[in-house]
Design an enzyme around this catalytic site. Structure first.
Site, short mmCIF file in Angstrom:
data_model
loop_
_atom_site.label_atom_id
_atom_site.label_comp_id
_atom_site.label_asym_id
_atom_site.label_seq_id
_atom_site.Cartn_x
_atom_site.Cartn_y
_atom_site.Cartn_z
CG HIS A 218 0.15 6.94 5.57
ND1 HIS A 218 1.27 7.46 6.16
CD2 HIS A 218 0.39 5.62 5.45
CE1 HIS A 218 2.15 6.50 6.40
NE2 HIS A 218 1.64 5.37 5.98
CB CYS B 116 5.03 2.45 8.08
SG CYS B 116 4.56 3.97 7.23
CG LEU B 117 6.51 1.11 2.16
CD1 LEU B 117 5.92 1.32 0.78
CD2 LEU B 117 7.60 0.05 2.15
CG HIS C 240 -0.89 1.47 7.31
ND1 HIS C 240 -0.04 1.07 8.30
CD2 HIS C 240 -0.14 2.24 6.48
CE1 HIS C 240 1.18 1.58 8.10
NE2 HIS C 240 1.15 2.30 7.00
CD GLU C 241 -1.33 2.55 2.68
OE1 GLU C 241 -0.64 1.55 2.92
OE2 GLU C 241 -0.86 3.71 2.66
N GLY D 43 0.84 -1.19 0.00
CA GLY D 43 0.00 0.00 0.00
C GLY D 43 0.87 1.24 0.00
CD GLN E 53 3.22 5.91 2.94
OE1 GLN E 53 2.28 5.36 2.38
NE2 GLN E 53 4.15 5.23 3.55
O1 K2U Z 1 1.68 2.72 3.99
C1 K2U Z 1 2.70 2.04 3.94
O2 K2U Z 1 3.75 2.36 4.51
C2 K2U Z 1 2.66 0.76 3.17
C3 K2U Z 1 2.61 -0.42 4.05
C4 K2U Z 1 1.15 -0.79 4.09
C5 K2U Z 1 0.75 -1.76 5.15
C6 K2U Z 1 1.19 -1.65 6.44
C7 K2U Z 1 0.73 -2.55 7.40
C8 K2U Z 1 -0.15 -3.55 7.05
C9 K2U Z 1 -0.58 -3.63 5.76
C10 K2U Z 1 -0.14 -2.75 4.81
C11 K2U Z 1 3.64 -1.29 3.38
O3 K2U Z 1 3.07 -2.09 2.45
S1 K2U Z 1 4.70 -2.05 4.46
C12 K2U Z 1 4.62 -3.70 4.13
C13 K2U Z 1 4.36 -4.46 5.40
C14 K2U Z 1 3.08 -4.74 5.77
C15 K2U Z 1 2.86 -5.43 6.97
C16 K2U Z 1 3.91 -5.82 7.76
C17 K2U Z 1 5.19 -5.51 7.35
C18 K2U Z 1 5.43 -4.81 6.16
ZN ZN Z 2 2.61 3.50 6.14
#
Ligand code: K2U
Ligand code: ZN
Length: 173
Positions: free
Chosen positions: A140, A94-95, A136-137, A46, A51
Site C-alpha cells: 500500500h 482490502c478495506l 499487503h500493507e 491491517g 488508506q
Molecule cells: O490493508 C487492508 O486493506 C487491510 C486488510 C489487510 C489484509 C489483507 C489480506 C490479508 C491479510 C490482511 C484488512 O485487514 S481486510 C481483512 C481481510 C483479510 C483477509 C481476507 C479477508 C479480509
Molecule cells: Zn488493503
C-alpha cells in the site's frame, strides 16, 4: 479515539507512493493511534497510512484472534529485506476494495526492518498470515494493491466496478 474515513477505489491517493518518516514524533504517534482505532473499527487486521489519505510510510497490524488480547504492531518506514523462495496462496481482501476477496500468491515468509514508535530499529521475520499482512500493507505504501497480482482481466473488471459505482454515487449526489 479518532476513526478516520478509509479511501476506496478508484481514489487516486491509493496509487501514491508514501513519503519516508523523518522523525517518530508526536504527530506520528497520534497517526498510529488513529490508524489502529480505524483498523479495529473497520474491522481489519491491517491498515496503511495511505488508506486514510496520509502519505507517510506507516502501517499498523493486529493479527491476534478475536476475543484474545490485542497485539498491535506499528511499523514506521518498513522495508522488506528478504523474501522466502517458497510461496503460499491465501485469500486476501482490502478495506479499500470492500466486499471482494481473491486468492493471491506471495512469498510465504519475509524479513522486515522498520522503526518502532520508540524510534528503535527492529528487524523481524514473519510467516503465514502475518507475512501476508506485512506484504499487503507495505505494498500500500508504494501504491500497489492486491488486485495488481490478479490477471489483468480480473483486475480491470474490479477497477471498472468501482469506477462505475463512483459515477452513480456522484450523479445521485
Ligand atoms: O490493508 C487492508 O486493506 C487491510 C486488510 C489487510 C489484509 C489483507 C489480506 C490479508 C491479510 C490482511 C484488512 O485487514 S481486510 C481483512 C481481510 C483479510 C483477509 C481476507 C479477508 C479480509
Ligand atoms: Zn488493503
Amino acid at each position: 479515539m479518532a476513526i478516520r474515513p478509509i479511501l476506496t477505489l478508484p481514489d487516486p491517493r491509493l496509487r501514491a507512493v508514501a513519503d519516508e518518516v523523518i522523525e517518530v514524533d508526536q504527530e506520528i504517534k497520534t497517526l498510529a493511534k488513529d490508524m489502529l482505532d480505524t483498523m479495529y473499527d473497520a474491522p481489519g487486521v491491517g491498515l496503511a497510512a495511505t488508506q486514510i489519505g496520509v502519505m507517510k510510510r506507516v502501517v499498523v497490524m493486529d493479527l491476534a484472534k478475536e476475543g484474545a488480547t490485542p497485539e498491535p504492531i506499528v511499523m514506521v518506514n518498513p522495508e522488506i529485506l528478504k523474501f522466502s523462495e517458497d510461496t503460499a496462496v491465501t485469500e486476501e481482501g482490502c478495506l479499500s476494495i470492500p466486499e471482494l476477496y481473491y486468492e493471491v500468491e506471495r512469498p510465504a515468509g519475509v524479513t522486515v526492518r522498520y522503526t518502532n514508535l520508540d524510534g528503535k530499529a527492529v528487524t523481524t521475520e514473519a510467516n503465514d498470515r502475518l507475512a501476508v499482512c506485512m506484504q499487503h500493507e507495505i505494498d500500500h505504501l508504494d501504491g500497489v494493491l492486491y488486485i495488481d497480482y490478479l490477471s489483468r482481466l480480473k483486475r480491470d473488471r474490479v477497477i471498472k466496478k468501482f469506477e462505475k459505482a463512483e459515477k452513480i454515487a456522484k450523479r445521485a449526489s
